[in-house]
Design a protein around this motif. Sequence first.
Motif, PDB file in Angstrom:
ATOM      1  N   LEU A 132       5.483  -3.176  -5.413  1.00  0.00           N
ATOM      2  CA  LEU A 132       4.853  -4.203  -5.872  1.00  0.00           C
ATOM      3  C   LEU A 132       5.290  -4.901  -6.811  1.00  0.00           C
ATOM      4  O   LEU A 132       5.134  -6.408  -6.991  1.00  0.00           O
ATOM      5  CB  LEU A 132       2.945  -3.542  -6.607  1.00  0.00           C
TER       6      LEU A 132
ATOM      7  N   HIS B 299      -9.899  -4.688  -6.836  1.00  0.00           N
ATOM      8  CA  HIS B 299     -10.141  -2.850  -6.254  1.00  0.00           C
ATOM      9  C   HIS B 299      -9.625  -1.852  -7.364  1.00  0.00           C
ATOM     10  O   HIS B 299      -8.579  -2.129  -7.943  1.00  0.00           O
ATOM     11  CB  HIS B 299      -9.970  -2.929  -4.614  1.00  0.00           C
TER      12      HIS B 299
ATOM     13  N   TYR C 189      -7.955   0.814  -6.470  1.00  0.00           N
ATOM     14  CA  TYR C 189      -6.857   0.818  -5.903  1.00  0.00           C
ATOM     15  C   TYR C 189      -6.123   0.331  -6.301  1.00  0.00           C
ATOM     16  O   TYR C 189      -4.483   1.191  -6.659  1.00  0.00           O
ATOM     17  CB  TYR C 189      -7.115   1.463  -4.284  1.00  0.00           C
ATOM     18  N   THR C 190      -6.336  -0.988  -6.440  1.00  0.00           N
ATOM     19  CA  THR C 190      -5.039  -1.912  -7.066  1.00  0.00           C
ATOM     20  C   THR C 190      -4.556  -1.432  -7.931  1.00  0.00           C
ATOM     21  O   THR C 190      -3.000  -1.683  -8.823  1.00  0.00           O
ATOM     22  CB  THR C 190      -5.482  -3.517  -5.956  1.00  0.00           C
ATOM     23  N   ARG C 191      -5.900  -1.968  -9.358  1.00  0.00           N
ATOM     24  CA  ARG C 191      -5.168  -1.269  -9.843  1.00  0.00           C
ATOM     25  C   ARG C 191      -4.522  -0.421 -10.301  1.00  0.00           C
ATOM     26  O   ARG C 191      -3.761  -0.290 -11.493  1.00  0.00           O
ATOM     27  CB  ARG C 191      -6.389  -0.879 -11.121  1.00  0.00           C
TER      28      ARG C 191
ATOM     29  N   GLY D  18       1.043  -1.163  -0.080  1.00  0.00           N
ATOM     30  CA  GLY D  18      -0.071  -0.715   0.159  1.00  0.00           C
ATOM     31  C   GLY D  18       1.233   1.408  -0.202  1.00  0.00           C
ATOM     32  O   GLY D  18       1.805   1.098   0.187  1.00  0.00           O
TER      33      GLY D  18
ATOM     34  N   GLU E  23      -7.935  -5.421  -0.398  1.00  0.00           N
ATOM     35  CA  GLU E  23      -8.296  -6.825  -1.503  1.00  0.00           C
ATOM     36  C   GLU E  23      -7.193  -8.539  -0.930  1.00  0.00           C
ATOM     37  O   GLU E  23      -6.111  -7.124  -0.019  1.00  0.00           O
ATOM     38  CB  GLU E  23      -7.690  -6.558  -2.878  1.00  0.00           C
TER      39      GLU E  23
ATOM     40  N   VAL F   2      -3.671 -11.614  -7.737  1.00  0.00           N
ATOM     41  CA  VAL F   2      -4.115 -10.123  -7.661  1.00  0.00           C
ATOM     42  C   VAL F   2      -3.666  -8.843  -8.584  1.00  0.00           C
ATOM     43  O   VAL F   2      -3.411  -7.953  -8.532  1.00  0.00           O
ATOM     44  CB  VAL F   2      -3.798 -10.206  -6.443  1.00  0.00           C
ATOM     45  N   ILE F   3      -2.130  -9.490  -8.815  1.00  0.00           N
ATOM     46  CA  ILE F   3      -1.788  -8.690  -9.900  1.00  0.00           C
ATOM     47  C   ILE F   3      -1.763  -9.061 -10.987  1.00  0.00           C
ATOM     48  O   ILE F   3      -2.272  -8.160 -11.706  1.00  0.00           O
ATOM     49  CB  ILE F   3      -0.022  -9.011  -9.541  1.00  0.00           C
TER      50      ILE F   3
ATOM     51  N   TYR G 247      -5.220   0.302   2.160  1.00  0.00           N
ATOM     52  CA  TYR G 247      -5.330   1.594   2.063  1.00  0.00           C
ATOM     53  C   TYR G 247      -6.120   2.271   3.097  1.00  0.00           C
ATOM     54  O   TYR G 247      -7.471   2.070   3.279  1.00  0.00           O
ATOM     55  CB  TYR G 247      -5.953   1.646   0.324  1.00  0.00           C
TER      56      TYR G 247
ATOM     57  N   PRO H 144      -6.680  -7.811 -11.048  1.00  0.00           N
ATOM     58  CA  PRO H 144      -6.415  -6.656  -9.729  1.00  0.00           C
ATOM     59  C   PRO H 144      -8.069  -6.469  -9.926  1.00  0.00           C
ATOM     60  O   PRO H 144      -8.971  -6.221 -10.741  1.00  0.00           O
ATOM     61  CB  PRO H 144      -5.976  -5.425  -9.362  1.00  0.00           C
TER      62      PRO H 144
ATOM     63  N   VAL I 193      -3.468  -5.983   0.458  1.00  0.00           N
ATOM     64  CA  VAL I 193      -3.720  -4.972  -0.145  1.00  0.00           C
ATOM     65  C   VAL I 193      -4.097  -3.938   0.999  1.00  0.00           C
ATOM     66  O   VAL I 193      -5.486  -3.785   1.195  1.00  0.00           O
ATOM     67  CB  VAL I 193      -4.284  -4.174  -1.996  1.00  0.00           C
TER      68      VAL I 193
END
Length: 359
Positions: A229, A262, A264-266, A60, A249, A256-257, A243, A260, A241
């Motif tokens: 990341l 969420h 925010y993750t994107r 994060g 997430e 996830v990577i 925030y 993604p 992840v």
Amino acid sequence: MPPRDETAREGGGDATPLMELRNVSKVYGGGVLSRTATVALDDVSLTIPGDSPQILSVVGESGSGKTTLASLLLGFISPTSGTVLYRGSDLSRLRGARLREFRRDVQAVFQDPFAVFNPFYKVDHVLTVPLQKFRLGRSKAERQELMVNALEAVGLRPDETLGRYPHQLSGGQRQRIIVARALMLRPKLIVADEPVSMVDASLRATILESLRTVNQTLKVPILYITHDLGTAYHVSDHIVVMYRGGIVEAGDVEDVITAPKHPYTRMLIDSIPWPDPRRRWGSEETGARNGVEVPEDHQGCRFAERCPAAMPRCTQAQPPTYLAASGHAVSCYLYDEKPTLPKERLSALLTQHSSLTSA
């Protein structure tokens, strides 16, 4: 010295997790001297079994709560609410032998490889102190052997390391000495808080490789705290992840990577300058869309004011955690057609997600 009772350290063979956060929040300020309160961690639950030799990354931006999470697990600070447990016992109530056991089981590797060393002592000092404190080795020869084995495990040559002062070694060598220091105690968990953020890029791979080797050969689970990341993707098995104090997430790092869920993750992934000339860096934009008004004091999703997918309901209440896919959880209303995931099952998803397909 008699052999240590490893069965006792394993919790007698029961299913009690090594470390556990139960509905933990941490608020700074808001007292007599400060009217402004900062919520660093907001109602987070997370379990670390201790018997699953994996690397779990917590990622994060700055201010997301990563270091606060690490400090709570290490017992450096106490939660404002909720409980931090070590083998089922409230960490804040540990005393005597039980506290020493915790200090040995849970070891830290911090981001600053310089602050740990006293420039007036040779580097041997940071290795001999824990040996004496925890009474490891029955003789000077045994203690020397423990140091040599630990240094070799992280890729250092003892004859080129011991007997030197900190300024005579590189930042990467100093950081690997700290990893070796943790290894000597045969820990059950290593908490690595931004361990490569203050070393040259050329040394990061070496240090991360040392951690990965420790994880795979000695079966020591690692909690890797980072804002990067890229490194999380390369060394982790699972990822969380965060925030603004909450988990948005979590799941298998590959899922996830590469896929993604969420926004925010994107956004975080889009900020990585991947070596692809066809991909425009920063192509994802942020900011509320669709004419959604996001009040400053709203009680909804923390990311709403920056989210391109914000909806009116996002400002009204925090979204629950949804099971967006097998082994992949996300806290976002975009997935409200998916089953919700109870907070206590999130940690199980990070260790045995293949059997977790519904809530």
